[in-house]
Design an enzyme around this catalytic site. Structure first.
Site, mmCIF file in Angstrom:
data_model
loop_
_atom_site.group_PDB
_atom_site.id
_atom_site.type_symbol
_atom_site.label_atom_id
_atom_site.label_comp_id
_atom_site.label_asym_id
_atom_site.label_seq_id
_atom_site.Cartn_x
_atom_site.Cartn_y
_atom_site.Cartn_z
ATOM 1 N N GLY A 164 -5.518 -14.794 0.172
ATOM 2 C CA GLY A 164 -5.461 -15.432 1.479
ATOM 3 C C GLY A 164 -4.773 -16.776 1.480
ATOM 4 N N ASN A 291 -4.728 -4.770 -3.996
ATOM 5 C CA ASN A 291 -5.904 -4.975 -3.151
ATOM 6 C C ASN A 291 -6.674 -3.661 -3.089
ATOM 7 O OD1 ASN A 291 -5.732 -7.745 -2.230
ATOM 8 N ND2 ASN A 291 -3.871 -7.119 -1.181
ATOM 9 N N ARG A 293 -8.936 -1.925 -1.544
ATOM 10 C CA ARG A 293 -9.748 -1.794 -0.329
ATOM 11 C C ARG A 293 -8.835 -1.402 0.821
ATOM 12 N NH1 ARG A 293 -7.735 -6.238 2.081
ATOM 13 N NH2 ARG A 293 -7.374 -8.108 0.823
#
Length: 452
Positions: A164, A291, A293
């Site tokens: 992020g 990632n 997910r």
């Protein structure tokens, strides 16, 4: 399929509602755990049952592993869907779910451990023949200075655990490195509980390309094409699209093959996204991370493949076999996702929580709106600023851009200041229309921090 399945949703906002809807389509029951600030969300109204975990702050609700597992068990759930963020990439949480007899709808704990640390993920990528950018880990400033001298500038200083944009600093000269390294380490420690950072060469003419993979427990793994997520501000994605128009056909195949090398090398289970940097000048490809997910931008892949990714993610978690092979995956059209956020572009995208006094997305054919909002909703200050995702699908990129511009132009939203005007102006910017942007384009174009 049995209707007796019951899934606990360990998330909030639009992704929680997305999972509730997937459960409804499967005939499964859904139990949503919420903080006291989220009791009146659309997801809470739609779920089969809602339980309050604790106070608004994430550490007292969504990040409280014991509270989440207790709520899932006490409500008779078979499985836990973590969505994205919060506990979705925590190997300790996935393992705790398994120990309590709950199915974790995601990668295995071992896969999460390998992928959760950017250093181990890089090492694994290298081990299966996937190129990574020059760089490495540093535990001391002296090590960082020595490594930087070998890599050359510019350099990106990144948190080993996290994402992020937190704990990430761009350094253009040696005299900037000491302060950037110390700040990145401190931010990483505060945000992720681990101050370990590593350095890697920064690619100036970079495109951010990611490949969606899906695997099951029976040894099958496929890719579902790529997404481009180059339009970012301070490493926060603003617009995503599928497929990428920036890739040479040979490079597209290389990207897909690299993603599958990683997925198959891990015997990957569930949804995952393998992220790369693509240098448009040299055509070099460098692995970034995985990632493990569902991603915020998954709807653009759904739009061009016709595959319900959340549905398939749930089914493979329950032991199901993929219902298609790689040869069955066909991409049609072009999709663009806009992230509407409660942020002020004139203040460097500062969050602007508040009550939503008007919310009227225009019903337009070819436009999907994923949102948990309704008029009167109090947008809380405790979580991320995402309000909605507008996904426009056209026959080609030009058609998708035009449809996206129409959707954002006809959207009526009042209350919190939003990035709506920014999105509208970006869609008509010549560089965006021609896809001449890089990951740093927006910051360089509007260096003073006041976005258009």
């Amino acid at each position: 399929m049995t209707a007796s399945r019951r899934i606990y949703i360990a998330n909030r906002g639009e992704i929680a509602l997305r999972i509730v809807e997937a459960c409804e389509r499967l005939g499964y029951e859904s139990v949503l755990g919420v903080s006291s600030a989220d009791r009146e969300t659309l997801a809470a109204k739609r779920a089969t049952r809602t339980v309050v975990l604790g106070e608004p702050r994430s550490t007292e609700s969504y990040l409280n592993q014991n509270a989440v597992i207790h709520a899932a068990l006490s409500s008779g759930c078979d499985a836990v869907h973590p969505g994205y963020g919060f506990l979705s990439e925590k190997a300790t949480f996935a393992r705790a779910c398994a120990e309590e007899g709950l199915i974790f709808i995601g990668a295995t704990p071992e896969q999460l451990e390998t992928l959760g640390d950017k250093l181990s993920a890089r090492a694994f990528a290298e081990s299966v023949g996937v190129p990574v950018s020059p760089g490495g880990a540093t535990e001391t400033l002296d090590e960082a200075l020595a490594l930087a001298a070998g890599i050359g500038f510019p350099i990106l200083v990144k948190a080993a655990n996290g994402g992020g944009g937190r704990g990430m600093k761009l350094v253009t000269a040696m005299d900037e490195l000491a302060s950037a390294w110390q700040v990145a380490s401190s931010e990483a420690a505060a945000a992720f509980g681990d101050g370990t950072v590593f350095l890697e060469r920064f690619v100036r003419a970079a495109k951010h390309i990611e490949v969606q993979i899906l695997g099951d427990a029976h040894g099958h793994c496929v890719h579902l094409g790529e997404r481009e997520c180059t339009l970012q501000f301070r490493y926060q994605k603003i617009l995503e699209e599928a497929p990428s128009t920036a890739l040479h056909p040979d490079d597209r195949k290389r990207l897909h093959d690299y993603a599958l090398q990683i997925g198959r090398g891990l015997s990957y289970q569930g949804l995952g996204t393998v992220e790369f940097l693509y240098d448009v000048e040299t055509r070099d490809i460098c692995f970034l991370e995985v990632n493990p997910r569902v991603q915020v931008e998954h709807p653009v892949t759904e739009a061009v493949t016709g595959v319900d990714l959340v549905r398939e993610q749930i089914l493979v978690a329950f032991g199901g076999e993929l219902p298609f092979t790689q040869a069955d995956i066909r991409l049609q059209g072009h999709a663009i996702e806009l992230r509407l956020t409660a942020q002020d572009p004139q203040q460097g995208l500062r969050p602007t929580p508040g009550r939503l006094t008007r919310w009227r997305p225009a019903p337009i054919g070819g436009v999907r709106v994923d949102s948990h909002l309704y008029e009167g909703y109090l947008f809380p200050p405790y979580y991320d600023a995402l309000m909605a995702k507008l996904v426009a699908t056209g026959a080609d990129r030009a058609g998708a851009l035009a449809l996206a511009a129409r959707a954002i132009g006809r959207l009526e939203v009042e209350g919190p200041i939003t990035n709506r005007t920014l999105l509208a102006r970006l869609l008509e910017h010549p560089d965006v229309v021609a896809n001449r942007i890089t990951t740093r384009w927006l910051e360089e174009e509007f260096a003073e921090g006041r976005l258009p």
